[in-house]
Design a protein around this motif. Structure first.
Motif, PDB file in Angstrom:
ATOM      1  N   ALA A  68       0.813  -1.222   0.000  1.00 26.92           N
ATOM      2  CA  ALA A  68       0.000   0.000   0.000  1.00 26.92           C
ATOM      3  C   ALA A  68       0.840   1.261   0.000  1.00 26.92           C
ATOM      4  O   ALA A  68       0.352   2.322  -0.404  1.00 26.92           O
ATOM      5  CB  ALA A  68      -0.935  -0.001   1.214  1.00 26.92           C
ATOM      6  N   THR A  69       2.090   1.171   0.419  1.00 30.76           N
ATOM      7  CA  THR A  69       2.928   2.375   0.440  1.00 30.76           C
ATOM      8  C   THR A  69       3.220   2.868  -0.974  1.00 30.76           C
ATOM      9  O   THR A  69       3.676   4.009  -1.146  1.00 30.76           O
ATOM     10  CB  THR A  69       4.252   2.116   1.176  1.00 30.76           C
ATOM     11  N   ARG A  70       2.941   2.050  -1.982  1.00 29.76           N
ATOM     12  CA  ARG A  70       3.108   2.437  -3.383  1.00 29.76           C
ATOM     13  C   ARG A  70       1.798   2.961  -3.976  1.00 29.76           C
ATOM     14  O   ARG A  70       1.708   3.135  -5.191  1.00 29.76           O
ATOM     15  CB  ARG A  70       3.618   1.261  -4.212  1.00 29.76           C
ATOM     16  N   GLY A  71       0.793   3.178  -3.133  1.00 27.50           N
ATOM     17  CA  GLY A  71      -0.507   3.568  -3.659  1.00 27.50           C
ATOM     18  C   GLY A  71      -1.085   2.433  -4.481  1.00 27.50           C
ATOM     19  O   GLY A  71      -1.100   1.284  -4.046  1.00 27.50           O
ATOM     20  N   VAL A  72      -1.549   2.744  -5.698  1.00 30.94           N
ATOM     21  CA  VAL A  72      -2.126   1.708  -6.568  1.00 30.94           C
ATOM     22  C   VAL A  72      -1.119   1.204  -7.596  1.00 30.94           C
ATOM     23  O   VAL A  72      -1.493   0.509  -8.540  1.00 30.94           O
ATOM     24  CB  VAL A  72      -3.396   2.228  -7.277  1.00 30.94           C
ATOM     25  N   ARG A  73       0.160   1.512  -7.398  1.00 31.33           N
ATOM     26  CA  ARG A  73       1.154   1.160  -8.423  1.00 31.33           C
ATOM     27  C   ARG A  73       1.401  -0.339  -8.542  1.00 31.33           C
ATOM     28  O   ARG A  73       1.834  -0.799  -9.603  1.00 31.33           O
ATOM     29  CB  ARG A  73       2.468   1.903  -8.177  1.00 31.33           C
ATOM     30  N   ASP A  74       1.168  -1.123  -7.482  1.00 31.61           N
ATOM     31  CA  ASP A  74       1.280  -2.570  -7.668  1.00 31.61           C
ATOM     32  C   ASP A  74       0.342  -3.013  -8.787  1.00 31.61           C
ATOM     33  O   ASP A  74       0.706  -3.817  -9.650  1.00 31.61           O
ATOM     34  CB  ASP A  74       0.954  -3.311  -6.373  1.00 31.61           C
TER      35      ASP A  74
END
Length: 334
Positions: A68-74
């Motif tokens: 989640a620390t990457r926002g929705v980038r996963d």
């Protein structure tokens, strides 16, 4: 079909016999899967090649953890690998709800790959919960008011148990009836969509994520993993969308009666506090989700907003003919 890339094994819904044409990639929302796009895809004109991917943790794709620390980038990075693996170029991207945030992130990171973008009742570019005003100002620096701890625990438990009943207001079926659509009697295949909801992987690394408490009202803050934490405004913010180049056209379709994404959302703890549902509210304003999206798109410039009356969170299910008309008109103008 199944597609394996270095990041993930994806499950991708396709339409039989449609292997050529302009590619259209559909991205589903939270607590759902690619199945929600089935009828829209089948009804597209022959000139288009529709595909819909299950995001990680949903449907039949790998239940890989969400950082989640990457926002929705996963999710957006997963899609980028999928697109590259299939040799797809000049994409029409369509994203609903959570998927709207994912396609906006994809656009932000890969603008040259996108021919057109369609947002369907998208999450705000400033995430879900914990912000105020059209500029997405944080209510608290740590994002208090957003995150996995805000999820209804009974709904989460029923989702995990595969509950198909309508015995409780928090059963997935009743959440579909009261929140996903405005007029559930108009949905002919409700069981199909409820089964899709139940494919959601439940846990601290997927939905809803790891719960974190806060000393400030309403007592919840973003964690580091999972779906709802990925949408926290401390992790997901798209302040600079207007800076990308090129700028493909954006169509924003939304239901006028959406209770999930609105300026007075019934899922926003701040708004529920103002209504007296969540006690102890200090008067924190509701997150103006629609106003925030409009402000970001106004800066972007090349967009059109279409509002469907008598429609909730799922225009593609509730007004399919009008939705398809808007969609194909937009594709044709791109």
């Amino acid at each position: 079909m199944k597609v394996t890339t270095p990041r993930l094994t994806h499950h991708v819904l396709t339409v039989e016999g449609r292997t050529t044409g302009e590619p259209v990639l559909f991205v589903h929302g939270n607590v759902s899967s690619s199945a929600f796009w089935r009828d829209t895809m089948a009804a597209l004109p022959e000139r288009y090649r529709p595909l819909a991917a299950d995001l990680r943790g949903f449907g039949e794709s790998d239940p890989a953890p969400v950082d989640a620390t990457r926002g929705v980038r996963d999710w957006s990075d997963d899609l980028a690998e999928l697109v590259e693996s299939q040799g797809l170029t000049e994409l029409h991207l369509v994203g609903w709800s959570l998927g709207g945030g994912v396609v906006l992130q994809f656009l932000r990171d890969h603008p040259a790959a996108v021919r057109s973008l369609t947002l369907v009742n998208p999450v705000s570019p400033y995430g879900y919960g914990g912000t105020e005003g059209p500029e997405g100002r944080l209510t608290h620096p740590d994002g208090t008011g957003a995150g996995a701890a805000a999820a209804n625990p009974d709904f989460v438990a029923r989702l995990k148990a595969g509950d198909m009943s309508d015995e409780s207001p928090t059963s997935p079926r009743n959440v579909f009836r009261t929140s996903y659509v405005k007029n559930p009697d108009g949905i002919s295949d409700e069981d199909f969509y409820v089964r899709s909801m139940l494919t959601t992987r439940v846990g601290e690394h997927n939905y809803p994520g790891d719960p974190v408490t806060s000393p400030a009202w309403p007592g919840v803050a973003p964690g580091k993993y999972g779906v709802l934490n990925a949408l926290a405004p401390t992790h997901f913010r798209l302040d600079d969308l207007h800076e990308i180049d090129p700028k493909p056209p954006i169509l924003w379709i939304r239901g006028a009666d959406d209770v999930i994404v609105s300026d007075a959302s019934l899922f926003d703890l701040a708004h529920l506090g103002a209504l007296g549902v969540v006690p102890g509210s200090p008067g924190t304003p509701a997150q103006p989700m629609v106003t925030q999206t409009r402000a970001v798109l106004e800066r972007y410039g090349r967009y059109r907003e279409a509002v469907l009356d008598d429609c909730g969170h799922s225009p593609h299910l509730e007004h399919p003919a009008e939705f398809r008309r808007l969609l194909t008109d937009h594709f044709g103008e791109a």
